[in-house]
Design a protein around this motif. Structure first.
Motif, PDB file in Angstrom:
ATOM      1  N   ALA A  27       0.835  -1.207   0.000  1.00 15.59           N
ATOM      2  CA  ALA A  27       0.000   0.000   0.000  1.00 15.59           C
ATOM      3  C   ALA A  27       0.867   1.254   0.000  1.00 15.59           C
ATOM      4  CB  ALA A  27      -0.923  -0.005   1.213  1.00 15.59           C
ATOM      5  N   ALA A  28       2.007   1.189   0.706  1.00 17.35           N
ATOM      6  CA  ALA A  28       2.875   2.364   0.761  1.00 17.35           C
ATOM      7  C   ALA A  28       3.701   2.505  -0.518  1.00 17.35           C
ATOM      8  CB  ALA A  28       3.797   2.271   1.973  1.00 17.35           C
ATOM      9  N   ARG A  29       4.126   1.368  -1.070  1.00 17.40           N
ATOM     10  CA  ARG A  29       5.029   1.459  -2.234  1.00 17.40           C
ATOM     11  C   ARG A  29       4.289   1.571  -3.548  1.00 17.40           C
ATOM     12  NH1 ARG A  29       8.890  -2.826   0.349  1.00 17.40           N
ATOM     13  NH2 ARG A  29       9.745  -1.461   1.949  1.00 17.40           N
ATOM     14  N   GLN A  30       3.164   0.871  -3.656  1.00 13.46           N
ATOM     15  CA  GLN A  30       2.402   0.946  -4.900  1.00 13.46           C
ATOM     16  C   GLN A  30       0.964   1.335  -4.578  1.00 13.46           C
ATOM     17  OE1 GLN A  30       2.840  -2.953  -6.673  1.00 13.46           O
ATOM     18  NE2 GLN A  30       4.998  -2.919  -6.150  1.00 13.46           N
ATOM     19  N   PRO A  31       0.752   2.541  -4.090  1.00 13.17           N
ATOM     20  CA  PRO A  31      -0.613   2.916  -3.697  1.00 13.17           C
ATOM     21  C   PRO A  31      -1.567   2.838  -4.888  1.00 13.17           C
ATOM     22  CG  PRO A  31       0.818   4.844  -3.774  1.00 13.17           C
ATOM     23  CD  PRO A  31       1.697   3.653  -3.977  1.00 13.17           C
ATOM     24  N   ASN A  32      -2.718   2.247  -4.633  1.00 16.00           N
ATOM     25  CA  ASN A  32      -3.712   2.103  -5.688  1.00 16.00           C
ATOM     26  C   ASN A  32      -4.781   3.156  -5.468  1.00 16.00           C
ATOM     27  OD1 ASN A  32      -5.693   1.345  -7.436  1.00 16.00           O
ATOM     28  ND2 ASN A  32      -6.219  -0.547  -6.378  1.00 16.00           N
ATOM     29  N   LEU A  33      -4.665   4.265  -6.178  1.00 15.54           N
ATOM     30  CA  LEU A  33      -5.526   5.407  -5.891  1.00 15.54           C
ATOM     31  C   LEU A  33      -6.527   5.663  -7.013  1.00 15.54           C
ATOM     32  CD1 LEU A  33      -2.670   7.749  -4.584  1.00 15.54           C
ATOM     33  CD2 LEU A  33      -4.194   6.318  -3.232  1.00 15.54           C
ATOM     34  N   ARG A  34      -6.565   4.762  -7.987  1.00 13.89           N
ATOM     35  CA  ARG A  34      -7.428   5.027  -9.140  1.00 13.89           C
ATOM     36  C   ARG A  34      -8.687   4.190  -9.093  1.00 13.89           C
ATOM     37  NH1 ARG A  34      -5.093   3.556 -14.667  1.00 13.89           N
ATOM     38  NH2 ARG A  34      -7.098   2.693 -15.253  1.00 13.89           N
TER      39      ARG A  34
END
Ligand SMILES: *Cc1c(COP(=O)(O)O)cnc(C)c1O
Length: 499
Positions: A479-486
């Motif tokens: 979650a911190a390294r590859q945040p999925n915000l889309r």
């Protein structure tokens, strides 16, 4: 395994139905559209969700219920001072004279706000023993930068150009070394002594002609008062360096310890922590900075000035060439500053001292309630927060501090700060604040003790917690390294959040 529970709901876009609407414009003129110039009109309608008003209201209110807040439960997040924020402050901040004032309003019609800011500066100076205060910085971290830039200006003006190091204890908040390096300094980390204080010998050894400043948090992020502070500050000044105090823990020492009188040259206040502005969701906050005699000339501009005729004005941009300049637009986060003013005035001097005394009492009470269940690495009275460790429990049961924190959510509590400060193995930094009743403190202690018992009898139950939260155990590293915000449209109606 799904990480989400049934309480998460589809987005407004997924619930949209063509032609459904909510807003009604009363009696729109028949030629309303024709009145817009053709080139200003959209060729295609905007992709907005179409819903009726009750569904929109329920959507947002239900979402808000998924949030944890100090208004819904106990929030003992160490180093953050999540105290209850009196609603009176909200009333004051919404008074139209403050809330609706234009930020570019001329001084003549901003007198009330200017007077409030000036009086707040005086109050913070009195509380801290500093000579003067700027209210400009938007948060503690920006206050740190403001302070260190003033220290840099001080050394430069004296032609003392060889100072390129800032000393920071290893128990410090991450913003301290970040600030030092943003201002162009090299950070030297000073280890803590076994009693949790700064290791005085190592501190003295690191001080020298290259030291520009030391940054000390007092009480420290271990919740301990630095009892050798006089000795440390004398050594700092002897070495020609200046002393910065991270004032985030001011809630422990109001009316008991004045950093300016102790010899600190500069400090920041976390107004949103100590003086009760709701925070935790990312702002806004305020990080005023107080300075002693040496740094007075460098304060950011514009300062609020009191004039002989009783009126107030803002300093003109060219009025004080020694200033480090502007740190933030306008005069700061005024709404937050109004709340701080209301809080300080409502408590008065003796009331603020009581705040700190009660915060310290609450922390020591909770610490003693947990003494038989967890390790207490620093066995002396704490200030407003304390560190407990689950290292022994983990060695016996395999249950980690992270598991305890997740399980606390099932009991209706916000977890304490965990794995900070970094120097305590399996640490929990617990800060109850003065605003909680004895019953709430007991309920929290009972919950932690019950969870420790579960760790012995049914460790799997704790390791897989939380079981009742809408979002279950997350992969925090990803979650911190590859945040999925889309947001992506759902494939079917089965589960929300397809990713
Ligand atoms: C919160 C905190 C900060 C940073 O303050 P912000 O207002 O969050 O920028 C710095 N130091 C300590 C010890 C803190 O607890």
């Amino acid at each position: 395994m799904s990480v989400t529970g049934p309480r998460l709901q589809p987005t407004l876009f997924e619930r949209s139905r063509p032609g459904r609407g909510g807003g009604k414009i009363p009696h729109p003129p028949k030629d309303a559209l024709d009145r817009l110039p053709t080139e200003a009109r959209r060729a295609t309608p905007p992709a907005l969700p179409e819903m009726n008003e009750p569904d929109v209201v329920r959507h947002y209110v239900n979402l808000s219920q998924l949030n944890f807040a100090v208004d819904t439960g106990f929030y003992p997040l160490g180093s953050c001072t999540m105290k209850f924020n009196p609603k009176l402050n909200e009333w004051a901040a919404r008074l139209p004279g403050f809330a609706e004032l234009h930020p570019l309003a001329p001084d003549e019609i901003a007198q009330g706000t200017l007077q409030l800011l000036w009086e707040l500066e005086q109050a913070l100076a009195e509380i801290s023993g500093m000579r003067a205060v700027t209210l400009q910085p938007a948060a503690g971290a920006q206050g740190e930068l403001t302070g260190i830039l003033m220290i840099r200006a001080y050394h430069r003006e004296r032609g003392d150009l060889g100072r390129d190091e800032v000393l920071v204890p290893d128990s410090s908040h991450g913003t301290n070394p970040a600030t030092a390096s943003m201002a162009g300094y090299r950070t030297i980390t000073i280890p803590s002594a076994p009693d949790g204080g700064v290791d005085v010998d190592k501190f003295r050894a690191a001080l020298g002609p290259r030291t520009a400043a030391v940054m000390i948090t007092n009480p420290s992020t271990l919740g301990l008062f630095e009892s050798r502070i006089g000795e440390l500050l004398a050594a700092v000044h002897e070495a020609g360096a200046l002393a910065y105090m991270d004032g985030a823990n001011l809630n422990a020492i109001l009316g008991r310890f004045k950093p300016g009188e102790a010899g600190f040259d500069v400090m920041h206040f976390n107004v949103h922590k100590t003086f009760s502005t709701p925070h935790g969701g990312g702002g806004p906050g305020a990080g005023p900075v107080g300075v002693g005699e040496r740094l007075l000339p460098y304060l950011p501009t514009p300062r609020v000035l009191a004039q002989d005729d009783g009126t107030f004005r803002l300093e003109r941009p060219d009025e004080r060439p020694t200033s480090i300049g502007r740190m933030r637009s306008f005069v700061g986060n005024t709404g937050v500053l109004v709340r701080a003013y209301a809080y300080i005035r409502a408590h008065g001097g003796s009331g603020l001292r009581e705040v700190s005394d009660d915060a310290v009492l609450a922390a020591n009470y909770l610490k003693s309630r947990l003494a038989d269940t967890f390790d207490l690495p620093y066995d002396r009275p704490c200030k407003h927060e304390f560190v407990a460790s689950a290292a022994t429990l983990k060695a016996r049961t395999g249950v980690r501090t992270l598991d305890l924190a997740k399980r606390l959510i099932d009991f209706g509590f916000h977890p304490p700060t965990i794995y900070f400060p970094l120097i305590v193995d399996e640490g929990m930094l617990i800060e109850p604040t003065e605003t909680e009743s004895a019953e709430t403190l007991d309920a929290f202690a009972d919950a932690l003790i019950a969870i420790a018992a579960e760790a012995e009898s049914t460790p799997e139950l704790v390791k897989t917690a939380p079981h009742t939260a809408p979002v279950k155990r997350l992969d925090e590293a990803t979650a911190a390294r590859q945040p999925n915000l889309r947001w992506r449209p759902m494939a079917g109606a089965a589960t929300p959040c397809p990713d």
